[in-house]
Design a protein around this motif. Structure first.
Motif, PDB file in Angstrom:
ATOM      1  N   GLU A  50      -3.149  14.061  -2.267  1.00 21.05           N
ATOM      2  CA  GLU A  50      -4.004  15.215  -2.013  1.00 21.05           C
ATOM      3  C   GLU A  50      -3.144  16.443  -1.749  1.00 21.05           C
ATOM      4  OE1 GLU A  50      -6.218  14.974   1.692  1.00 21.05           O
ATOM      5  OE2 GLU A  50      -4.809  13.462   2.422  1.00 21.05           O
ATOM      6  N   GLY A  51      -3.737  17.612  -1.933  1.00 17.03           N
ATOM      7  CA  GLY A  51      -3.067  18.848  -1.554  1.00 17.03           C
ATOM      8  C   GLY A  51      -2.255  19.522  -2.631  1.00 17.03           C
ATOM      9  N   LEU A  52      -2.145  18.933  -3.830  1.00 17.66           N
ATOM     10  CA  LEU A  52      -1.443  19.618  -4.912  1.00 17.66           C
ATOM     11  C   LEU A  52      -2.350  20.687  -5.517  1.00 17.66           C
ATOM     12  CD1 LEU A  52       0.328  16.715  -6.846  1.00 17.66           C
ATOM     13  CD2 LEU A  52       1.393  18.415  -5.381  1.00 17.66           C
ATOM     14  N   PRO A  53      -1.808  21.872  -5.792  1.00 15.58           N
ATOM     15  CA  PRO A  53      -2.645  22.924  -6.391  1.00 15.58           C
ATOM     16  C   PRO A  53      -3.340  22.471  -7.668  1.00 15.58           C
ATOM     17  CG  PRO A  53      -0.558  23.842  -5.641  1.00 15.58           C
ATOM     18  CD  PRO A  53      -0.450  22.351  -5.484  1.00 15.58           C
ATOM     19  N   VAL A  54      -2.648  21.704  -8.495  1.00  8.61           N
ATOM     20  CA  VAL A  54      -3.252  21.271  -9.753  1.00  8.61           C
ATOM     21  C   VAL A  54      -4.459  20.367  -9.504  1.00  8.61           C
ATOM     22  CG1 VAL A  54      -1.767  19.234 -10.032  1.00  8.61           C
ATOM     23  CG2 VAL A  54      -2.782  20.330 -12.045  1.00  8.61           C
ATOM     24  N   GLN A  55      -4.459  19.609  -8.408  1.00  7.20           N
ATOM     25  CA  GLN A  55      -5.611  18.771  -8.100  1.00  7.20           C
ATOM     26  C   GLN A  55      -6.854  19.620  -7.839  1.00  7.20           C
ATOM     27  OE1 GLN A  55      -3.170  16.168  -5.112  1.00  7.20           O
ATOM     28  NE2 GLN A  55      -5.038  15.051  -5.587  1.00  7.20           N
ATOM     29  N   LYS A  56      -6.673  20.691  -7.087  1.00  6.50           N
ATOM     30  CA  LYS A  56      -7.803  21.585  -6.798  1.00  6.50           C
ATOM     31  C   LYS A  56      -8.318  22.235  -8.072  1.00  6.50           C
ATOM     32  CE  LYS A  56      -9.234  25.387  -3.811  1.00  6.50           C
ATOM     33  NZ  LYS A  56      -8.803  26.333  -2.727  1.00  6.50           N
ATOM     34  N   GLN A  57      -7.389  22.640  -8.945  1.00  8.06           N
ATOM     35  CA  GLN A  57      -7.789  23.282 -10.189  1.00  8.06           C
ATOM     36  C   GLN A  57      -8.564  22.323 -11.081  1.00  8.06           C
ATOM     37  OE1 GLN A  57      -3.933  24.557 -11.490  1.00  8.06           O
ATOM     38  NE2 GLN A  57      -3.984  26.456 -10.331  1.00  8.06           N
ATOM     39  N   ALA A  59     -10.209  19.663 -10.111  1.00  9.72           N
ATOM     40  CA  ALA A  59     -11.491  19.392  -9.472  1.00  9.72           C
ATOM     41  C   ALA A  59     -12.505  20.499  -9.779  1.00  9.72           C
ATOM     42  CB  ALA A  59     -11.306  19.246  -7.966  1.00  9.72           C
ATOM     43  N   GLN A  60     -12.032  21.747  -9.760  1.00  6.67           N
ATOM     44  CA  GLN A  60     -12.926  22.861 -10.071  1.00  6.67           C
ATOM     45  C   GLN A  60     -13.318  22.857 -11.536  1.00  6.67           C
ATOM     46  OE1 GLN A  60     -10.554  26.173  -8.719  1.00  6.67           O
ATOM     47  NE2 GLN A  60     -11.357  26.079  -6.625  1.00  6.67           N
ATOM     48  N   PHE A  61     -12.356  22.628 -12.398  1.00  6.01           N
ATOM     49  CA  PHE A  61     -12.640  22.589 -13.835  1.00  6.01           C
ATOM     50  C   PHE A  61     -13.672  21.518 -14.175  1.00  6.01           C
ATOM     51  CE2 PHE A  61      -8.462  24.710 -15.113  1.00  6.01           C
ATOM     52  CZ  PHE A  61      -9.091  25.796 -15.672  1.00  6.01           C
ATOM     53  N   THR A  62     -13.483  20.330 -13.620  1.00  7.86           N
ATOM     54  CA  THR A  62     -14.287  19.177 -14.017  1.00  7.86           C
ATOM     55  C   THR A  62     -15.519  18.957 -13.140  1.00  7.86           C
ATOM     56  OG1 THR A  62     -12.991  17.674 -12.613  1.00  7.86           O
ATOM     57  CG2 THR A  62     -12.230  17.998 -14.880  1.00  7.86           C
ATOM     58  N   ARG A  63     -15.637  19.758 -12.074  1.00 10.70           N
ATOM     59  CA  ARG A  63     -16.716  19.569 -11.109  1.00 10.70           C
ATOM     60  C   ARG A  63     -16.676  18.160 -10.531  1.00 10.70           C
ATOM     61  NH1 ARG A  63     -21.991  22.545 -13.916  1.00 10.70           N
ATOM     62  NH2 ARG A  63     -20.890  24.387 -14.688  1.00 10.70           N
ATOM     63  N   SER A  64     -15.468  17.654 -10.315  1.00  3.58           N
ATOM     64  CA  SER A  64     -15.259  16.303  -9.785  1.00  3.58           C
ATOM     65  C   SER A  64     -14.400  16.393  -8.528  1.00  3.58           C
ATOM     66  CB  SER A  64     -14.575  15.411 -10.832  1.00  3.58           C
ATOM     67  OG  SER A  64     -15.325  15.350 -12.020  1.00  3.58           O
ATOM     68  N   PRO A  65     -15.022  16.537  -7.349  1.00  7.66           N
ATOM     69  CA  PRO A  65     -14.247  16.725  -6.114  1.00  7.66           C
ATOM     70  C   PRO A  65     -13.313  15.571  -5.784  1.00  7.66           C
ATOM     71  CG  PRO A  65     -16.564  16.318  -5.626  1.00  7.66           C
ATOM     72  CD  PRO A  65     -16.475  16.547  -7.103  1.00  7.66           C
ATOM     73  N   GLN A  66     -13.543  14.384  -6.377  1.00  5.07           N
ATOM     74  CA  GLN A  66     -12.679  13.242  -6.078  1.00  5.07           C
ATOM     75  C   GLN A  66     -11.244  13.468  -6.531  1.00  5.07           C
ATOM     76  OE1 GLN A  66     -15.407  13.257  -7.976  1.00  5.07           O
ATOM     77  NE2 GLN A  66     -15.362  11.708  -9.611  1.00  5.07           N
ATOM     78  N   PHE A  67     -11.014  14.441  -7.447  1.00  2.00           N
ATOM     79  CA  PHE A  67      -9.648  14.745  -7.854  1.00  2.00           C
ATOM     80  C   PHE A  67      -8.836  15.351  -6.713  1.00  2.00           C
ATOM     81  CE2 PHE A  67     -11.117  14.505 -12.305  1.00  2.00           C
ATOM     82  CZ  PHE A  67     -10.057  13.799 -12.853  1.00  2.00           C
ATOM     83  N   GLU A  68      -9.486  15.957  -5.737  1.00  2.00           N
ATOM     84  CA  GLU A  68      -8.756  16.624  -4.650  1.00  2.00           C
ATOM     85  C   GLU A  68      -8.130  15.623  -3.679  1.00  2.00           C
ATOM     86  OE1 GLU A  68      -9.901  20.397  -3.025  1.00  2.00           O
ATOM     87  OE2 GLU A  68     -11.804  20.297  -4.110  1.00  2.00           O
ATOM     88  N   ARG A  69      -8.703  14.444  -3.584  1.00  2.00           N
ATOM     89  CA  ARG A  69      -8.122  13.392  -2.747  1.00  2.00           C
ATOM     90  C   ARG A  69      -8.285  12.070  -3.494  1.00  2.00           C
ATOM     91  NH1 ARG A  69      -8.618   9.597   1.384  1.00  2.00           N
ATOM     92  NH2 ARG A  69      -7.042   9.855   3.050  1.00  2.00           N
ATOM     93  N   MET A  70      -7.238  11.714  -4.232  1.00  2.00           N
ATOM     94  CA  MET A  70      -7.328  10.581  -5.140  1.00  2.00           C
ATOM     95  C   MET A  70      -6.752   9.306  -4.516  1.00  2.00           C
ATOM     96  SD  MET A  70      -6.346  12.073  -8.890  1.00  2.00           S
ATOM     97  CE  MET A  70      -4.622  12.261  -8.433  1.00  2.00           C
ATOM     98  N   PRO A  71      -7.503   8.214  -4.534  1.00  2.38           N
ATOM     99  CA  PRO A  71      -6.897   6.916  -4.188  1.00  2.38           C
ATOM    100  C   PRO A  71      -5.946   6.502  -5.293  1.00  2.38           C
ATOM    101  CG  PRO A  71      -9.128   6.607  -4.993  1.00  2.38           C
ATOM    102  CD  PRO A  71      -8.925   8.095  -4.891  1.00  2.38           C
ATOM    103  N   LEU A  72      -4.821   5.920  -4.916  1.00  3.12           N
ATOM    104  CA  LEU A  72      -3.805   5.507  -5.887  1.00  3.12           C
ATOM    105  C   LEU A  72      -3.597   4.004  -5.788  1.00  3.12           C
ATOM    106  CD1 LEU A  72      -1.117   8.299  -5.315  1.00  3.12           C
ATOM    107  CD2 LEU A  72      -2.858   8.214  -7.109  1.00  3.12           C
ATOM    108  N   GLN A  73      -3.873   3.325  -6.878  1.00  2.00           N
ATOM    109  CA  GLN A  73      -3.589   1.890  -6.918  1.00  2.00           C
ATOM    110  C   GLN A  73      -2.126   1.625  -7.254  1.00  2.00           C
ATOM    111  OE1 GLN A  73      -6.462   3.188  -8.535  1.00  2.00           O
ATOM    112  NE2 GLN A  73      -7.554   2.642  -6.668  1.00  2.00           N
ATOM    113  N   GLU A  74      -1.500   2.561  -7.979  1.00  2.00           N
ATOM    114  CA  GLU A  74      -0.100   2.359  -8.368  1.00  2.00           C
ATOM    115  C   GLU A  74       0.607   3.681  -8.591  1.00  2.00           C
ATOM    116  OE1 GLU A  74       2.625   0.436 -11.987  1.00  2.00           O
ATOM    117  OE2 GLU A  74       0.445   0.312 -12.073  1.00  2.00           O
ATOM    118  N   VAL A  75       1.813   3.781  -8.047  1.00  2.00           N
ATOM    119  CA  VAL A  75       2.786   4.803  -8.435  1.00  2.00           C
ATOM    120  C   VAL A  75       4.109   4.055  -8.576  1.00  2.00           C
ATOM    121  CG1 VAL A  75       3.944   6.959  -7.869  1.00  2.00           C
ATOM    122  CG2 VAL A  75       1.599   6.582  -7.095  1.00  2.00           C
TER     123      VAL A  75
END
Length: 205
Positions: A50-57, A59-75
Motif C-alpha cells: 500500500e501507499g505507492l502513488p501508482v496504486q492510487k492512480q 485505483a482511480q482509473f479502474t474504480r477499484s479501491p482494492q488496488f490501494e491496499r493489495m493482499p500479496l500471496q507472493e513476491v
C-alpha cells in the motif's frame, strides 16, 4: 533465512508500504573484509502492499479501491549484488484475482531504479477504462490481460509509464466513440453531442 518479518529488514519508507513474511538464501563468494558478489533469492508471503502513488492512480482509473491496499500471496525473485548495484531477475508479484507482475530490474547505489515488467490485470478491473483492452492490455494469458511497463526514478519515488498510456488510451477511445456517435446520427447532432459529453464526464476530475 525464513520466518523474517519484512519490517525487520526494510527501511523506514518501505516499512509503511510493504508487509509480509520473508524467506530466502544468499551465497557470498569472496575474502573477508573485501567487497564480494552475492547471489541468492527471496520470497515474501502473507503480504500487503500500500501507499505507492501508482496504486492510487490505478485505483482511480479502474474504480477499484482494492488496488490501494493489495493482499500479496507472493513476491519473489533472484538477486545479484556487488555491494553497489543490485539486479533482480525473475521477479514475481501477485495479488491473486487482481494483479500479477513479472520482470527484471536494477537498483543503483543511491536507490536508482531501472526495470521492465509485464503487468497483468483482470478484465473486470478494466471495465471502466474504455480503450484499455484495445490499446494497452492487449494480451490475454493465464486469466489476466497483460501489458509491458517500464519503471524508473528511485526506491523512494518510483516512476512508471503505465498511467500516462492508460490516460491516452481512454482519451483516444472517448474521441473515437464521440466521432462515431456524431457520424451515426448527423440529423440529431445535439443528442449525439450530449451522449459524447455524458461519456466523457466521468473521466474529467
Amino acid at each position: 533465512w525464513q520466518g523474517i518479518a519484512a519490517a525487520d529488514v526494510l527501511d523506514a519508507t518501505w516499512k509503511k508500504r510493504l508487509a509480509g513474511v520473508l524467506s530466502g538464501k544468499a551465497h557470498v563468494l569472496g575474502r573477508r573484509g573485501q567487497p564480494a558478489p552475492t547471489t541468492g533469492n527471496f520470497r515474501l508471503t502473507d503480504g500487503t502492499l500500500e501507499g505507492l502513488p501508482v496504486q492510487k492512480q490505478i485505483a482511480q482509473f479502474t474504480r477499484s479501491p482494492q488496488f490501494e491496499r493489495m493482499p500479496l500471496q507472493e513476491v519473489s525473485g533472484d538477486f545479484t549484488t556487488d555491494g553497489v548495484t543490485t539486479t533482480v531477475k525473475n521477479f514475481v508479484l501477485e495479488s491473486q484475482g487482481l494483479l500479477r507482475v513479472e520482470g527484471d530490474c536494477r537498483i543503483g547505489a543511491h536507490g536508482e531504479l531501472e526495470g521492465n515488467f509485464r503487468v497483468g490485470v483482470t478484465s473486470q478491473s478494466l471495465q471502466w477504462l474504455p480503450g484499455s483492452q484495445e490499446r494497452v492490455f492487449v494480451t490475454a494469458q493465464n486469466g489476466y490481460l497483460w501489458t509491458t511497463v517500464r519503471i524508473g526514478g528511485t526506491l523512494e519515488s518510483p516512476t512508471e509509464d503505465l498511467s500516462a498510456r492508460l490516460a491516452q488510451a481512454v482519451g483516444e477511445q472517448a474521441i473515437d466513440t464521440g466521432v462515431q456517435l456524431l457520424n451515426a446520427a448527423p440529423e440529431h447532432a445535439t443528442d449525439a453531442a450530449k451522449k459524447a459529453i455524458d461519456l466523457l464526464s466521468p473521466l474529467i476530475p
